[in-house]
Scaffold this motif. Structure first.
Motif, PDB file in Angstrom:
ATOM      1  N   ARG A  38      -4.690-120.220  79.781  1.00 19.36           N
ATOM      2  CA  ARG A  38      -4.172-118.860  79.327  1.00 19.36           C
ATOM      3  C   ARG A  38      -4.646-118.678  77.664  1.00 19.36           C
ATOM      4  N   ARG A  39      -4.639-119.800  77.075  1.00 17.80           N
ATOM      5  CA  ARG A  39      -5.208-119.613  75.654  1.00 17.80           C
ATOM      6  C   ARG A  39      -6.693-119.719  75.746  1.00 17.80           C
ATOM      7  N   ASP A  40      -7.348-120.387  76.539  1.00 14.10           N
ATOM      8  CA  ASP A  40      -8.745-120.345  76.683  1.00 14.10           C
ATOM      9  C   ASP A  40      -9.493-118.911  76.967  1.00 14.10           C
ATOM     10  N   LEU A  41      -8.790-118.302  78.101  1.00 17.74           N
ATOM     11  CA  LEU A  41      -9.146-116.915  78.416  1.00 17.74           C
ATOM     12  C   LEU A  41      -8.520-115.741  77.875  1.00 17.74           C
ATOM     13  N   GLY A  42      -7.675-116.012  76.802  1.00 17.90           N
ATOM     14  CA  GLY A  42      -7.078-114.880  76.069  1.00 17.90           C
ATOM     15  C   GLY A  42      -7.779-113.701  75.927  1.00 17.90           C
ATOM     16  N   LEU A  43      -9.085-114.081  75.460  1.00 16.68           N
ATOM     17  CA  LEU A  43      -9.829-112.946  74.957  1.00 16.68           C
ATOM     18  C   LEU A  43     -10.232-112.039  76.226  1.00 16.68           C
ATOM     19  N   LEU A  44      -9.973-112.645  77.337  1.00 18.36           N
ATOM     20  CA  LEU A  44     -10.555-111.680  78.511  1.00 18.36           C
ATOM     21  C   LEU A  44      -9.243-111.185  79.262  1.00 18.36           C
ATOM     22  N   ILE A  45      -7.945-112.155  79.293  1.00 15.91           N
ATOM     23  CA  ILE A  45      -6.916-111.801  80.097  1.00 15.91           C
ATOM     24  C   ILE A  45      -5.636-111.169  79.294  1.00 15.91           C
ATOM     25  N   ASP A  46      -5.623-111.334  77.932  1.00 15.75           N
ATOM     26  CA  ASP A  46      -4.563-110.661  77.237  1.00 15.75           C
ATOM     27  C   ASP A  46      -4.087-109.261  77.669  1.00 15.75           C
ATOM     28  N   PRO A  47      -5.200-108.427  77.721  1.00 17.21           N
ATOM     29  CA  PRO A  47      -4.862-107.018  78.018  1.00 17.21           C
ATOM     30  C   PRO A  47      -4.062-106.702  79.245  1.00 17.21           C
ATOM     31  N   TYR A  48      -4.058-107.816  80.255  1.00 17.68           N
ATOM     32  CA  TYR A  48      -3.747-107.464  81.522  1.00 17.68           C
ATOM     33  C   TYR A  48      -2.686-108.594  81.750  1.00 17.68           C
ATOM     34  N   ILE A  49      -2.143-109.276  81.075  1.00 14.13           N
ATOM     35  CA  ILE A  49      -1.164-110.359  81.211  1.00 14.13           C
ATOM     36  C   ILE A  49      -0.085-110.294  80.323  1.00 14.13           C
ATOM     37  N   LYS A  50       1.125-109.948  80.926  1.00 13.89           N
ATOM     38  CA  LYS A  50       2.385-109.527  80.081  1.00 13.89           C
ATOM     39  C   LYS A  50       3.115-110.857  79.863  1.00 13.89           C
TER      40      LYS A  50
END
Length: 281
Positions: A269-281
């Motif tokens: 989750r940390r590594d991919l935050g740049l990609l997934i943060d807009p979609y993961i609540k």
């Protein structure tokens, strides 16, 4: 804001193309990119250049760290990537020194990491149209103003680093493919996962082996060098025509992440935050 990423051979990079140059090394969750990124502006537009194979051409198509290259572009705020690719022609009508802006790709690679989503997270993105139609249109129209250019066609991406056998080349022609190269995949897949508009500006260096005696790397490099000035001219004119439009490429991950948020490992989750943060609540 538009920021254009350019991935290509070192010959495409010319300091005179850019203003306010800065060189930046990055470390990504996927390791080191091929080289430092050259950051500057081109005709008033923010631009980032990366030498795909590294300065001195150190990395083969199979050994490239594609994930680090594309993730690094995302870290730098790149919105659009133009991938400059030297290719062989599988059709007599597509001649050496012509420019092709393909709209399809057929992936024959087998040894390359081709997704950011692994280690406890799964995403299924659409790849029906692997290149950005809006960016393709701009590149084709710009190229055709001064050079023999072809709109559309299928790029056959082979593993390499060896060239095709005559049998392989003949089969590719029978299947209707147009050009052949070694780097379109997984660049296109990863750019889509990173929600970056991505297109290929393909420069034909030779006819593939179906046509004549086997081409040498020396011939390929010689013809690619002749194409460099054309490519730089196209890029200079095209960057100012690229708008920050609400393109579907920029929402590719919407609805694509299959993993429950509470099941995603914390490091992923940390590594991919740049990609997934807009979609993961």
């Amino acid at each position: 804001m538009v920021r254009i990423g350019i991935i290509g051979g070192s010959g495409i990079y010319d300091p005179s193309m850019f203003d306010h140059i800065e060189e930046k090394k990055l470390n990504t969750p996927f390791g080191q990119p091929s080289d430092s990124f050259i950051i500057g502006s081109m005709n008033g537009v923010d631009a980032v250049f990366l030498s795909r194979h590294g300065r001195g051409h150190r990395y083969s198509p199979t050994d490239l760290n594609y994930r680090a290259n594309i993730f690094g572009m995302k870290m730098l705020g790149v919105t659009h990537i133009v991938s400059v690719s030297a290719v062989g022609s599988l059709k007599e009508s597509l001649k050496p020194l012509d420019i092709v802006v393909p709209d399809q790709v057929y992936d024959r690679t087998a040894r390359r990491a081709s997704t950011f989503f692994e280690g406890g997270i799964v995403a299924h993105i659409g790849m029906a149209d692997p290149f950005c139609p809006a960016l393709n249109k701009i590149l084709f129209e710009t190229a055709s103003e001064k050079y023999p250019a072809h709109k559309g066609g299928t790029y056959l991406c082979m593993e390499g680093p060896q060239f095709s056998t005559r049998a392989e080349s003949g089969i590719y022609r029978k299947l209707g493919f147009d050009i052949i190269g070694m780097t379109a995949m997984p660049e296109a897949k990863l750019a889509r996962e990173a929600e970056i508009c991505f297109s290929i500006l393909a420069t034909i260096t030779d006819y593939d082996v179906w046509y004549e005696d086997p081409v040498s790397i020396g011939q390929v490099i010689e013809t690619a060098a002749k194409n460099e000035e054309a490519v730089k001219g196209i890029l200079r004119r095209a960057v100012g025509r690229i708008a920050d439009a609400d393109c579907p490429c920029r929402h590719a991950l919407e609805g694509a992440i299959a993993t429950s948020p509470d099941a995603i490992p914390e490091k992923v989750r940390r590594d991919l935050g740049l990609l997934i943060d807009p979609y993961i609540k």
